[in-house]
Design a protein around this motif. Structure first.
Motif, mmCIF file in Angstrom:
data_model
loop_
_atom_site.group_PDB
_atom_site.id
_atom_site.type_symbol
_atom_site.label_atom_id
_atom_site.label_comp_id
_atom_site.label_asym_id
_atom_site.label_seq_id
_atom_site.Cartn_x
_atom_site.Cartn_y
_atom_site.Cartn_z
ATOM 1 N N ASP A 124 128.962 -88.565 -55.108
ATOM 2 C CA ASP A 124 130.073 -87.793 -54.559
ATOM 3 C C ASP A 124 131.312 -87.824 -55.449
ATOM 4 O O ASP A 124 132.210 -86.994 -55.275
ATOM 5 C CB ASP A 124 130.424 -88.303 -53.160
ATOM 6 C CG ASP A 124 129.351 -87.957 -52.154
ATOM 7 O OD1 ASP A 124 128.896 -86.807 -52.146
ATOM 8 O OD2 ASP A 124 128.959 -88.837 -51.374
ATOM 9 N N SER A 125 131.367 -88.744 -56.390
ATOM 10 C CA SER A 125 132.511 -88.791 -57.307
ATOM 11 C C SER A 125 132.269 -87.974 -58.569
ATOM 12 O O SER A 125 133.147 -87.879 -59.420
ATOM 13 C CB SER A 125 132.804 -90.250 -57.699
ATOM 14 O OG SER A 125 133.151 -91.011 -56.573
ATOM 15 N N THR A 126 131.079 -87.406 -58.704
ATOM 16 C CA THR A 126 130.706 -86.715 -59.939
ATOM 17 C C THR A 126 131.096 -85.246 -59.877
ATOM 18 O O THR A 126 130.609 -84.497 -59.035
ATOM 19 C CB THR A 126 129.189 -86.842 -60.188
ATOM 20 O OG1 THR A 126 128.832 -88.223 -60.225
ATOM 21 C CG2 THR A 126 128.807 -86.178 -61.492
ATOM 22 N N SER A 127 131.972 -84.828 -60.789
ATOM 23 C CA SER A 127 132.382 -83.432 -60.879
ATOM 24 C C SER A 127 131.425 -82.611 -61.726
ATOM 25 O O SER A 127 131.191 -81.439 -61.455
ATOM 26 C CB SER A 127 133.793 -83.331 -61.470
ATOM 27 O OG SER A 127 134.724 -83.965 -60.623
ATOM 28 N N LEU A 128 130.868 -83.227 -62.767
ATOM 29 C CA LEU A 128 129.958 -82.516 -63.666
ATOM 30 C C LEU A 128 128.874 -83.461 -64.150
ATOM 31 O O LEU A 128 129.166 -84.566 -64.609
ATOM 32 C CB LEU A 128 130.725 -81.955 -64.874
ATOM 33 C CG LEU A 128 129.877 -81.286 -65.964
ATOM 34 C CD1 LEU A 128 129.198 -80.028 -65.428
ATOM 35 C CD2 LEU A 128 130.728 -80.962 -67.197
ATOM 36 N N LEU A 129 127.621 -83.010 -64.031
ATOM 37 C CA LEU A 129 126.496 -83.776 -64.564
ATOM 38 C C LEU A 129 125.724 -82.866 -65.509
ATOM 39 O O LEU A 129 125.299 -81.776 -65.123
ATOM 40 C CB LEU A 129 125.586 -84.271 -63.435
ATOM 41 C CG LEU A 129 124.551 -85.311 -63.858
ATOM 42 C CD1 LEU A 129 124.356 -86.362 -62.768
ATOM 43 C CD2 LEU A 129 123.214 -84.670 -64.193
ATOM 44 N N VAL A 130 125.580 -83.307 -66.759
ATOM 45 C CA VAL A 130 124.922 -82.509 -67.793
ATOM 46 C C VAL A 130 123.551 -83.098 -68.083
ATOM 47 O O VAL A 130 123.430 -84.283 -68.417
ATOM 48 C CB VAL A 130 125.769 -82.466 -69.080
ATOM 49 C CG1 VAL A 130 125.034 -81.704 -70.179
ATOM 50 C CG2 VAL A 130 127.123 -81.832 -68.793
ATOM 51 N N LEU A 131 122.517 -82.261 -67.935
ATOM 52 C CA LEU A 131 121.142 -82.661 -68.233
ATOM 53 C C LEU A 131 120.724 -81.982 -69.531
ATOM 54 O O LEU A 131 120.136 -80.898 -69.534
ATOM 55 C CB LEU A 131 120.213 -82.262 -67.089
ATOM 56 C CG LEU A 131 120.477 -82.927 -65.742
ATOM 57 C CD1 LEU A 131 119.592 -82.320 -64.654
ATOM 58 C CD2 LEU A 131 120.252 -84.428 -65.832
ATOM 59 N N SER A 132 121.071 -82.605 -70.638
ATOM 60 C CA SER A 132 120.744 -82.058 -71.951
ATOM 61 C C SER A 132 119.345 -82.514 -72.324
ATOM 62 O O SER A 132 119.133 -83.408 -73.143
ATOM 63 C CB SER A 132 121.772 -82.529 -72.990
ATOM 64 O OG SER A 132 121.493 -81.977 -74.243
ATOM 65 N N ALA A 133 118.376 -81.882 -71.660
ATOM 66 C CA ALA A 133 116.967 -82.203 -71.842
ATOM 67 C C ALA A 133 116.167 -80.945 -71.520
ATOM 68 O O ALA A 133 116.711 -79.952 -71.043
ATOM 69 C CB ALA A 133 116.557 -83.364 -70.927
ATOM 70 N N CYS A 134 114.877 -80.980 -71.769
ATOM 71 C CA CYS A 134 114.053 -79.779 -71.632
ATOM 72 C C CYS A 134 113.724 -79.458 -70.177
ATOM 73 O O CYS A 134 113.322 -80.344 -69.423
ATOM 74 C CB CYS A 134 112.751 -79.938 -72.416
ATOM 75 S SG CYS A 134 112.997 -80.021 -74.204
ATOM 76 N N GLU A 135 113.913 -78.202 -69.780
ATOM 77 C CA GLU A 135 113.411 -77.635 -68.526
ATOM 78 C C GLU A 135 113.919 -78.345 -67.275
ATOM 79 O O GLU A 135 113.228 -78.429 -66.261
ATOM 80 C CB GLU A 135 111.878 -77.629 -68.524
ATOM 81 C CG GLU A 135 111.280 -76.858 -69.688
ATOM 82 C CD GLU A 135 109.770 -76.967 -69.758
ATOM 83 O OE1 GLU A 135 109.128 -75.946 -69.997
ATOM 84 O OE2 GLU A 135 109.245 -78.085 -69.587
ATOM 85 N N THR A 136 115.139 -78.833 -67.311
ATOM 86 C CA THR A 136 115.656 -79.592 -66.167
ATOM 87 C C THR A 136 116.082 -78.701 -65.002
ATOM 88 O O THR A 136 116.376 -79.199 -63.919
ATOM 89 C CB THR A 136 116.842 -80.468 -66.598
ATOM 90 O OG1 THR A 136 117.761 -79.675 -67.353
ATOM 91 C CG2 THR A 136 116.366 -81.628 -67.454
#
Length: 812
Positions: free
Chosen positions: A675-687
């Motif tokens: 709930d504290s996360t404004s942005l989560l980046v999944l720099s990986a394949c096909e996420t």
């Protein structure tokens, strides 16, 4: 004690004591043989059966067989009864062939023969063997009671299938008369079903008014206080039902009848009546979703939910075409279908963490919901009138208690315009247009087998258009995806024609007004989740990608979009940042995994204010401990997407004993608190990929992190190259440092990749950047790329003020 409570219909206490006994049995299993374990597990099986948890019920019945004593005098009766119970569980799961195999293998005692034969006949009927089922029913000597009503109803349905209307009518009337003689006061589902099928019989004979009369009889029998004064009357509070799934069935039938009348007469009054009935159907479906966590509810949503929405959305569209005032009804239908699970979880978390309610109220609400589900299901299964009265009283008491609890919640919680969305009150065109800025356009799609319903909603515009989902459209979509998803060195991108064709079908269909909006939020459906809209072109000869003129983001529903905008406006910051790149170094442990090293991943997000974990530091344990405290989380690693949860994972640095231990699976993500996360980046394949679920989008890693509480997730639709990811992410964070929001910063980074050639001419193609998609929070009032004006204006104001003060201080 558990049995005593069970036979007194105090089901919550009964389950508590039975489960406590089961836990004791498990703790000392193997140490000594306990008495009556077969009876215990049989009781638990019966309890779970009556609460419609048929798989768990079947498991307990099978356990009961394991502990039964073959030498006991009543073993044959016990064994036959348990096998019959297991067959009943399979029947409730619609596994009629498996149930039939068990029933035919049983050698019943005389007192068990009629029940087993009746269940056999029901399986044959459901499998379409009508003559065999009818012959078996006619040979039975079924004693009076609800079992006779069930048998007669099945026989009436068989005669309907055989198109023998008079015989069917006589049988249904017999079932109704018998039911009324058994149950004079207490409402029951079997009588309601007899009314419903009597209505279906009238309908197939073209007797629509008579069918409506029977449907209303069924509604009165199913609802605790509904009385139909007119043919078009509908129940008020749909939660006051003895069988919500049957109530849904009847309401849907009534809505479909009105729809058929409209198709034949083209009179708008019928489409309005159909719309009203479908809204009640959807309200009932929401009651089922919120209160019933059992196999019966799961089966309902798997088999009937989508088909109902296909017709309901079409009816809402027809109503809107006839009268633009029905725009709110179309939006309501769409919003009730889309992103419902994510939205309810967001509201739950808001209730827990933002409303200031004590945990005791939240626990009490959960317990009351469970009890309402249990007692409604038990009432649904009940065949004894005296017990039915007691169960109804208990059900009413729990419904009143839940209503009072909601009153407490509302008195403590904010009932602003955003808060109205929970009840559907805020899902209106006027409210949405008040909450979005002049530069924002919402494009919302609903996909059926033959049509796509497209809705465009802006500050001053609203339209709904039909898009043919024909073979030509599918071929264009397939070609577009094939060209984008195939990333091979030396292979030329040839997707322009398909990109332009999809633009014409999915965007241009709304007319030229969409061009006035620069910030687009796409709310896809079905296979449209796989399509990056910014790779479409408005002019294929000039290669005018939408990326060049529009900031495009994605979401699961308008409700989620607006609720997250409200939460973010109350003070979310992007301060605490964390980056993890477990495969940045070619260590011995990385080599053992068979997964490639990602040398460019280490510095995708860097800086003195960033917690950076590379190689062996980027462990799963470190992520789980640090993630809940971070506002920005960047994961540059390997990932997997498959058709079930075991194939969907994020890989952290591998440990010596097992690579599986260091994978974060979907179910683990769902259990996190971000709930504290404004942005989560999944720099990986096909996420961003996964299996499609009706109304909920793709069951992707991206969606799982949003469920866990992240405001926004940046993920990928297809495989990405390490070097490309590094370039895009570094550029994006540079733009974010200038004050741009993530979706606009990502857009500018993509444009740099597509046009600059900084890392090579081969990357001047949408294959390499369009796979990165941003879903989640969007500032609905600031225009894209306009944040710098805030600083310019502020700076100018400061200069003017300082100049004015200086001027005032100068001596004359």
């Amino acid at each position: 004690i558990g049995s005593s409570h069970y036979f007194s219909n105090i089901l919550d206490s009964s389950r508590f004591y039975f489960e406590a006994a089961s836990e004791i049995a498990m703790r000392i299993s193997g140490k000594e043989k306990l008495p009556e374990l077969d009876r215990l597990y049989n009781s638990l099986g019966a309890l779970y059966y009556e609460s419609a948890n048929y798989q768990q019920s079947k498991n307990y019945f099978q356990n009961a067989l394991q502990y039964a004593d073959p030498m006991a005098s009543d073993y044959q009766e016990f064994h036959t009864g348990i096998m019959s119970n297991i067959a009943s569980c399979l029947m409730k799961q619609n596994r009629f062939d498996s149930a039939l195999q068990i029933l035919r293998s049983i050698t019943p005692l005389p007192q068990q023969k009629n029940l087993i034969s009746q269940n056999t006949a029901h399986c044959l009927f459901e499998m379409g063997e009508y003559d065999t089922a009818l012959n078996l029913y006619q040979s039975l000597q079924i004693p009076g009671g609800f079992s006779s009503v069930v048998a007669l109803t099945d026989m009436g349905r068989i005669y309907m299938e055989k198109r023998q209307w008079q015989k069917a009518e006589a049988i249904f009337d017999s079932a109704i008369a018998l039911n009324r003689s058994i149950s004079t006061v207490i409402k029951n589902k079997e009588e309601a079903l007899a009314y419903y099928y009597r209505g279906e019989l009238a309908l197939v004979q073209g007797l629509e008014d008579e069918a409506l009369t029977w449907y209303n009889e069924a509604l009165q029998e199913l609802h605790l206080d509904f009385k139909a004064e007119r043919a078009d009357d509908l129940p008020g509070d749909v939660s006051k039902s003895i069988s919500p799934i049957t109530l849904f069935t009847v309401l849907q039938a009534k809505a479909a009848l009105y729809h058929d009348k409209y198709k034949r007469t083209k009179k708008n009054t019928w489409i309005r009546q159909s719309l009203r009935a479908f809204r009640k159907s959807i309200e009932t479906a929401n009651v089922i979703k919120m209160n019933f966590d059992n196999d019966e509810a799961t089966l309902f949503f798997n088999t009937r939910y989508r088909s109902m929405y296909d017709e309901a959305i079409h009816v809402a569209y027809l109503a809107y075409q006839a009268d633009a005032g029905y725009a709110d009804d179309y939006i309501f239908m769409l919003e009730q279908y889309k992103g419902n699970v994510l939205y309810q979880n967001l509201l739950l978390n808001r209730g827990r963490f933002a409303s200031g309610l004590p945990d005791s109220i939240i626990r009490k609400e959960r317990d009351l919901r469970q009890l309402i589900g249990i007692y409604t299901t038990r009432l649904n299964q009940n065949t004894v009138e005296k017990d039915a009265g007691m169960l109804q009283q208990r059900l009413l008491s729990y419904q009143v208690a839940l209503s009072r609890l909601y009153h407490t919640y509302r008195s403590k919680n904010d009932r602003s315009m955003y808060g109205l969305w929970e009840s559907g009150e805020g899902q209106t065109l006027e409210n949405i247009q008040q909450l979005i800025g002049p530069d924002v356009l919402l494009l919302d799609y609903y996909v059926t087998d033959s049509l796509i319903y497209g809705m465009a909603l802006g500050k001053h515009d609203f339209t709904v258009q039909l898009i043919p989902n024909n073979q030509l459209f599918r071929n264009q979509a397939d070609e577009f995806l094939r060209e984008l998803y195939t990333v091979e060195e030396g292979r030329r991108y040839n997707g322009m024609d398909a990109a332009y064709g999809l633009y014409q079908q999915l965007v241009r269909v709304f007319g030229s007004t969409v061009n006035a909006y620069r910030k687009w939020v796409i709310i896809p459906d079905d296979f449209l989740y796989q399509i990056p809209f910014d790779a479409m072109v408005s002019n294929k000869d000039k290669k005018e990608y939408l990326l060049l003129s529009k900031t495009i983001s994605y979401h699961y529903s308008i409700s989620l979009l607006l609720e997250e905008a409200h939460l973010a406006s109350s003070g979310r910051k992007m301060s605490a940042k964390m980056s993890m790149s477990p495969f940045s170094e070619n260590t011995s442990m990385v080599k053992q995994t068979g997964l490639s090293v990602l040398p460019f991943s280490a510095n995708e997000l860097s800086g003195h204010d960033v917690l950076m974990y590379d190689a062996e530091q980027a462990s799963k344990q470190k992520f789980l401990s640090q993630a809940p405290r971070q506002s920005v989380i960047h994961l540059a690693t390997h990932a997997s997407t498959g058709e079930d949860s075991s194939m969907n994972w994020i890989q952290f640095y591998p440990s010596a004993d097992s690579i599986l231990r260091d994978r974060l699976f979907l179910h683990e993500i769902y259990a996190m608190n971000l709930d504290s996360t404004s942005l989560l980046v999944l720099s990986a394949c096909e996420t961003a990929g996964g299996e499609a679920q009706s109304g909920e989008g793709l069951m992707s890693l991206s969606r799982a992190f949003m469920y866990a509480g992240a405001d926004a997730v940046l993920s990928t639709l297809w495989k990405t190259e390490d070097r490309v990811s590094n370039y895009l992410m570094q550029k994006m964070y540079v733009y974010m440092q200038t004050g741009l929001p993530p979706e606009e910063a990502l857009r500018k980074a993509k444009i740099s990749l597509l046009t600059s050639g900084e890392i090579g001419a081969r990357y001047l193609s949408p294959n390499y950047g369009a796979n990165f998609v941003y879903a989640g929070h969007v500032d609905l009032h600031k225009g894209p790329g306009n944040n710098h004006w805030h600083y310019i204006i502020t700076g100018l104001a400061a200069v003017l003020i300082m100049g004015f003060l200086f001027f005032m201080k100068k001596p004359r």
